[in-house]
Design a protein around this motif. Structure first.
Motif, PDB file in Angstrom:
ATOM      1  N   GLU A  16       0.432   4.930   1.365  1.00  0.00           N
ATOM      2  CA  GLU A  16      -0.439   6.177   1.822  1.00  0.00           C
ATOM      3  C   GLU A  16       0.739   6.907   2.811  1.00  0.00           C
ATOM      4  O   GLU A  16       1.680   6.561   3.320  1.00  0.00           O
ATOM      5  CB  GLU A  16      -1.394   5.241   2.879  1.00  0.00           C
ATOM      6  N   ASN A  17       0.376   8.019   3.003  1.00  0.00           N
ATOM      7  CA  ASN A  17       0.988   9.123   3.854  1.00  0.00           C
ATOM      8  C   ASN A  17       2.627   9.247   3.224  1.00  0.00           C
ATOM      9  O   ASN A  17       3.445   9.400   3.938  1.00  0.00           O
ATOM     10  CB  ASN A  17       1.358   8.708   5.332  1.00  0.00           C
ATOM     11  N   ASN A  18       2.603   9.075   1.771  1.00  0.00           N
ATOM     12  CA  ASN A  18       3.847   9.269   1.193  1.00  0.00           C
ATOM     13  C   ASN A  18       4.864   8.023   1.422  1.00  0.00           C
ATOM     14  O   ASN A  18       6.062   8.564   1.441  1.00  0.00           O
ATOM     15  CB  ASN A  18       4.440  10.699   1.300  1.00  0.00           C
ATOM     16  N   ARG A  19       4.480   7.097   1.820  1.00  0.00           N
ATOM     17  CA  ARG A  19       5.451   5.782   2.021  1.00  0.00           C
ATOM     18  C   ARG A  19       4.609   4.634   1.421  1.00  0.00           C
ATOM     19  O   ARG A  19       3.473   4.337   1.428  1.00  0.00           O
ATOM     20  CB  ARG A  19       5.437   5.488   3.595  1.00  0.00           C
ATOM     21  N   SER A  38       9.084  -0.323   4.834  1.00  0.00           N
ATOM     22  CA  SER A  38       8.665   0.956   4.492  1.00  0.00           C
ATOM     23  C   SER A  38       9.524   1.814   3.887  1.00  0.00           C
ATOM     24  O   SER A  38      10.817   2.060   4.209  1.00  0.00           O
ATOM     25  CB  SER A  38       7.959   1.601   5.867  1.00  0.00           C
ATOM     26  N   PRO A  45      10.073   5.687   2.029  1.00  0.00           N
ATOM     27  CA  PRO A  45       9.423   7.030   1.976  1.00  0.00           C
ATOM     28  C   PRO A  45       9.675   7.666   0.766  1.00  0.00           C
ATOM     29  O   PRO A  45      10.868   7.275  -0.027  1.00  0.00           O
ATOM     30  CB  PRO A  45      10.194   7.739   3.103  1.00  0.00           C
ATOM     31  N   GLU A  90      10.284  14.016  -0.805  1.00  0.00           N
ATOM     32  CA  GLU A  90       9.344  15.430  -0.893  1.00  0.00           C
ATOM     33  C   GLU A  90      10.037  16.137  -2.116  1.00  0.00           C
ATOM     34  O   GLU A  90       9.309  16.835  -3.013  1.00  0.00           O
ATOM     35  CB  GLU A  90       9.441  15.990   0.297  1.00  0.00           C
ATOM     36  N   LYS A 118       0.864  -1.175   0.120  1.00  0.00           N
ATOM     37  CA  LYS A 118       0.024  -0.008   0.122  1.00  0.00           C
ATOM     38  C   LYS A 118       0.916   1.351  -0.167  1.00  0.00           C
ATOM     39  O   LYS A 118       2.056   1.269   0.455  1.00  0.00           O
ATOM     40  CB  LYS A 118      -0.909   0.079   1.061  1.00  0.00           C
TER      41      LYS A 118
END
Length: 295
Positions: free
Chosen positions: A66-69, A171, A173, A176, A64
């Motif tokens: 979500e939250n930029n991870r 996980s 990231p 940005e 998945k």
């Protein structure tokens, strides 16, 4: 070749059940894709008293974003990562790296988590996860742990995972800043050969860079000295030349059946030069398409 070693076989359907089996059998082996374990069982390199098959645990089959991870469950195969639309769009460097792993048959079974748990120096996932500053999630009777990939690899075939722990996922990231990357891998031939040298690179819009080498030390090497030299500067021929001169200070290749240490050192320099140029070109909207071999 048959498997001659006797062992108990368990196929749990929940993570806690798997952890229970691992805690009660101190010499247990975890079976996921099996591309390493089955070979080791046949060659009697691994002689566990129990095999815990985790393929029946549905919660480990999740991927998945979500939250930029990006979370990659323990049972997600390299093939699934190559084919994922999210990976192609947001993490093309992951797709490029995964396409180099073994053959189609291997990628259909092998998992990224299994790759980093094997911790062989030639693994492809190590340098990739290092440049992404990924985290490894594990669970045991003492609870859950989040381990930075920089602390995961302790030595050749040695990780921070405890005997009664199970990796639940990785996980990653999403940076940005605008960025692009490149993965360059050298093997003796196309197909299931292990890497002789590998390098993962990322270039960012603020002229910062990340570089990690594989198969040239007991563990993946994040090239901090090279990054310090490059950061804040635009890439050009003179800067690349200075960076290649530092590579011998970053890596410690050996001579083995696949390559000599001298050849590995030479090719690490060649691959770094090609990779950093490709990463910067991709950042600027040109360069080779992801998945294009530079060797």
């Amino acid at each position: 070749m048959p498997i001659l070693n006797d062992f108990e076989y368990f196929k749990p359907t929940y993570v806690d059940e798997a952890i229970n089996r691992l805690s009660t059998h101190k010499n247990a082996a975890i079976l996921a894709g099996g591309t390493d374990l089955v070979v080791n069982l046949k060659q009697e390199i691994a002689t566990p008293d129990a095999v815990v098959d985790i393929k029946g645990i549905d919660e480990l089959k999740k991927m998945k974003f979500e939250n930029n991870r990006l979370f990659i469950g323990s049972l997600i195969t390299f093939a699934e990562l190559v084919e994922s639309d999210v990976v192609k769009e947001k993490f093309p460097l992951i797709m490029e790296t995964c396409k180099t792993v073994g053959s189609v048959g291997i990628r259909n079974r092998a998992t990224m988590v299994g790759n980093i748990c094997s911790a062989v120096p030639s693994m492809d996932s190590g340098p990739l996860l290092c440049v992404y500053d990924a985290d490894v999630f594990v669970k045991g009777w003492d609870g859950e742990r989040e381990i930075p990939v920089s602390n995961w690899f302790l030595g050749a075939k040695e990780t921070a995972l405890k005997d009664d722990e199970l990796v639940t996922g990785i996980s990653i990231p999403l940076p940005e800043k605008k960025h692009a990357g490149c993965y360059v891998r050298l093997g003796r031939y196309a197909g299931e050969d292990l890497a002789q040298v590998s390098v993962a690179l990322m270039a960012f819009s603020d002229n910062t860079y990340r570089v990690a080498f594989g198969a040239v030390a007991p563990v993946p090497i994040r090239a901090k000295k090279i990054e310090a030299l490059l950061n804040g500067k635009r890439i050009n021929g003179n800067l690349i030349e200075k960076a290649t001169q530092i590579i011998p200070d970053e890596i410690t290749p050996i001579t083995d059946i696949r390559a000599s240490k001298e050849y590995r050192m030479l090719m690490a320099k060649v691959m770094f030069e090609r990779g950093i140029k490709a990463a910067v070109d991709r950042l600027n909207g040109s360069g080779p398409a992801y998945g294009t071999s530079l060797i």
